[in-house]
Enzyme design. Structure first.
Site, mmCIF file in Angstrom:
data_model
loop_
_atom_site.group_PDB
_atom_site.id
_atom_site.type_symbol
_atom_site.label_atom_id
_atom_site.label_comp_id
_atom_site.label_asym_id
_atom_site.label_seq_id
_atom_site.Cartn_x
_atom_site.Cartn_y
_atom_site.Cartn_z
ATOM 1 C CE1 TYR A 45 -20.075 4.507 9.462
ATOM 2 C CE2 TYR A 45 -21.536 3.443 7.735
ATOM 3 C CZ TYR A 45 -21.309 3.652 9.010
ATOM 4 O OH TYR A 45 -21.543 2.703 9.987
ATOM 5 C CB SER A 53 -21.768 -0.481 9.081
ATOM 6 O OG SER A 53 -22.810 -0.468 8.372
HETATM 7 P P1 NAP Z 1 -23.487 7.440 18.012
HETATM 8 O O1 NAP Z 1 -24.830 7.042 18.634
HETATM 9 O O2 NAP Z 1 -23.574 8.528 17.227
HETATM 10 O O3 NAP Z 1 -22.328 7.732 19.292
HETATM 11 C C1 NAP Z 1 -21.125 7.686 18.556
HETATM 12 C C2 NAP Z 1 -20.180 7.486 19.732
HETATM 13 O O4 NAP Z 1 -18.738 7.720 19.155
HETATM 14 C C3 NAP Z 1 -20.169 8.598 20.996
HETATM 15 O O5 NAP Z 1 -19.868 8.101 22.207
HETATM 16 C C4 NAP Z 1 -19.255 9.485 20.468
HETATM 17 O O6 NAP Z 1 -18.704 10.363 21.410
HETATM 18 C C5 NAP Z 1 -18.148 8.459 19.837
HETATM 19 N N1 NAP Z 1 -17.052 9.405 19.106
HETATM 20 C C6 NAP Z 1 -17.515 9.868 17.925
HETATM 21 N N2 NAP Z 1 -16.103 10.343 17.241
HETATM 22 C C7 NAP Z 1 -15.350 9.829 18.087
HETATM 23 C C8 NAP Z 1 -13.980 10.006 18.125
HETATM 24 N N3 NAP Z 1 -13.126 10.718 17.248
HETATM 25 N N4 NAP Z 1 -12.937 9.584 19.177
HETATM 26 C C9 NAP Z 1 -13.770 8.702 20.151
HETATM 27 N N5 NAP Z 1 -14.984 8.935 20.215
HETATM 28 C C10 NAP Z 1 -15.827 9.227 19.141
HETATM 29 O O7 NAP Z 1 -23.205 6.018 17.262
HETATM 30 P P2 NAP Z 1 -23.902 4.671 16.780
HETATM 31 O O8 NAP Z 1 -24.837 4.859 15.914
HETATM 32 O O9 NAP Z 1 -23.988 4.139 18.152
HETATM 33 O O10 NAP Z 1 -22.616 3.855 16.183
HETATM 34 C C11 NAP Z 1 -21.367 3.279 16.869
HETATM 35 C C12 NAP Z 1 -20.955 2.247 15.936
HETATM 36 O O11 NAP Z 1 -21.694 1.205 15.144
HETATM 37 C C13 NAP Z 1 -20.348 3.206 14.679
HETATM 38 O O12 NAP Z 1 -18.903 2.291 14.431
HETATM 39 C C14 NAP Z 1 -21.181 2.932 13.627
HETATM 40 O O13 NAP Z 1 -20.475 3.101 12.469
HETATM 41 C C15 NAP Z 1 -21.498 1.615 13.979
HETATM 42 N N6 NAP Z 1 -22.950 1.429 13.194
HETATM 43 C C16 NAP Z 1 -23.914 2.012 13.813
HETATM 44 C C17 NAP Z 1 -25.449 1.848 12.887
HETATM 45 C C18 NAP Z 1 -26.638 2.452 13.594
HETATM 46 O O14 NAP Z 1 -27.597 2.349 12.695
HETATM 47 N N7 NAP Z 1 -26.623 3.222 14.554
HETATM 48 C C19 NAP Z 1 -25.265 0.698 12.038
HETATM 49 C C20 NAP Z 1 -24.031 0.098 11.582
HETATM 50 C C21 NAP Z 1 -23.096 0.447 12.301
HETATM 51 P P3 NAP Z 1 -19.261 11.647 22.254
HETATM 52 O O15 NAP Z 1 -20.484 11.302 22.926
HETATM 53 O O16 NAP Z 1 -18.345 12.280 23.128
HETATM 54 O O17 NAP Z 1 -19.654 12.574 21.134
#
Ligand code: NAP
Length: 255
Positions: free
Chosen positions: A161, A148
């Site tokens: 985080y 991130s």
């Molecule tokens: P999200 O929409 O909240 O989706 C989270 C995903 O991770 C879901 O598929 C969830 O599975 C899975 N998950 C959560 N905990 C888990 C665990 N303990 N074991 C296995 N799977 C798990 O997340 P996102 O926003 O796409 O973020 C994805 C990545 O991008 C993360 O590393 C986050 O830090 C990074 N990121 C996101 C943003 C942003 O703005 N969104 C920005 C920077 C970085 P379920 O569906 O089964 O719950």
């Protein structure tokens, strides 16, 4: 043709953690579109993961949904085993799943620290170890960690985080250093603000959204698909000489 310039991923096998929703989902579908067979990992939302698998199969690709909590080391074998049994090898590991706990530092608990670090660092470290053992035997592999912008820029009320993501950058460098001679490259992709289930509720608030947009020179919040190109690059032979680095996909946010 020189294979060093190839973006061809046909026939490769990937594990994508947290691929049922958001950025992981887009990555799984993006890899599958390039001919990669994908293990679609999820922790609790099996129906969402099965939808991703159906979408990939409907487009002619191969995928399987596998439940496993990345934070529980005993469950990693399910992921590695599924890739092996179903597809016979592992070429790409995308460590995408992560936890976010938004709370002020003065209220943070040891439980929140442990739960976050178990997934965001310890889980990634040991899943990478299990997969790298397979890749080392194959003498090739790509590990891509989704970090991130908060690996370098602190976000208020999100200290655990932020720290986990900064640690992920050093995890990436440390693994890259030891695995380079085994033909395995390890890199980070660090997104900025991306519209997912995690961020959608806060971005629905116009005041918050305007504040975020003011920090993004591209003047838009990213879509999960905006992150996919960087992953495809780092998964492909064209990036065989890139290792230990972090690629920011943030519309210029860090500028
Ligand atoms: P999200 O929409 O909240 O989706 C989270 C995903 O991770 C879901 O598929 C969830 O599975 C899975 N998950 C959560 N905990 C888990 C665990 N303990 N074991 C296995 N799977 C798990 O997340 P996102 O926003 O796409 O973020 C994805 C990545 O991008 C993360 O590393 C986050 O830090 C990074 N990121 C996101 C943003 C942003 O703005 N969104 C920005 C920077 C970085 P379920 O569906 O089964 O719950």
């Amino acid at each position: 043709m020189n294979s060093k310039t190839s973006f061809d991923l046909k026939g490769r096998v990937a594990i994508v953690t947290g691929a049922s929703r958001g950025i992981g989902r887009a990555i799984a579908i993006g890899l599958a579109r390039e001919g990669v067979s994908v293990v679609v990992n999820y922790v609790s939302k099996g129906a969402a993961a099965e939808e991703v698998v159906s979408e990939i199969r409907a487009a002619g690709g191969e995928a399987v949904a596998v439940q496993a909590d990345v934070g529980d080391l005993a469950q990693h074998e399910r992921l590695v085993g599924a890739a092996h049994e179903r597809f016979g090898r592992i070429d790409i590991l995308v460590n995408n799943a992560a936890m976010t706990r938004r709370e002020p530092f003065l209220d943070a608990t040891a439980k929140a620290w442990d739960e976050t670090m178990d997934v965001n660092l310890k889980g990634i470290y040991f899943l990478s170890q299990a997969v790298a053992r397979v890749m080392a035997a194959q003498k090739s592999g790509k590990i891509i960690n989704i970090s991130s912008v908060h690996d370098v820029r602190a976000m208020v009320n999100n200290s655990i985080y932020n720290i986990s993501k900064a640690g992920l950058v050093m995890l990436t460098k440390s693994l890259a250093l030891e695995l380079a001679e085994k033909g395995i490259q390890v890199n980070c992709v660090s997104p900025g603000a991306i519209l997912t289930d995690d961020t959608r509720p806060r971005l629905a608030d116009p005041a918050y959204r305007d504040k975020v947009l003011a920090k993004i020179p591209s003047r838009r919040v990213g879509e999960p698909e905006d992150v996919v190109g960087a992953v495809l690059l780092l998964a492909s032979p064209a990036s065989d000489y890139i290792t230990g680095t972090t690629l920011y996909v943030d519309g210029g946010m860090l500028l």
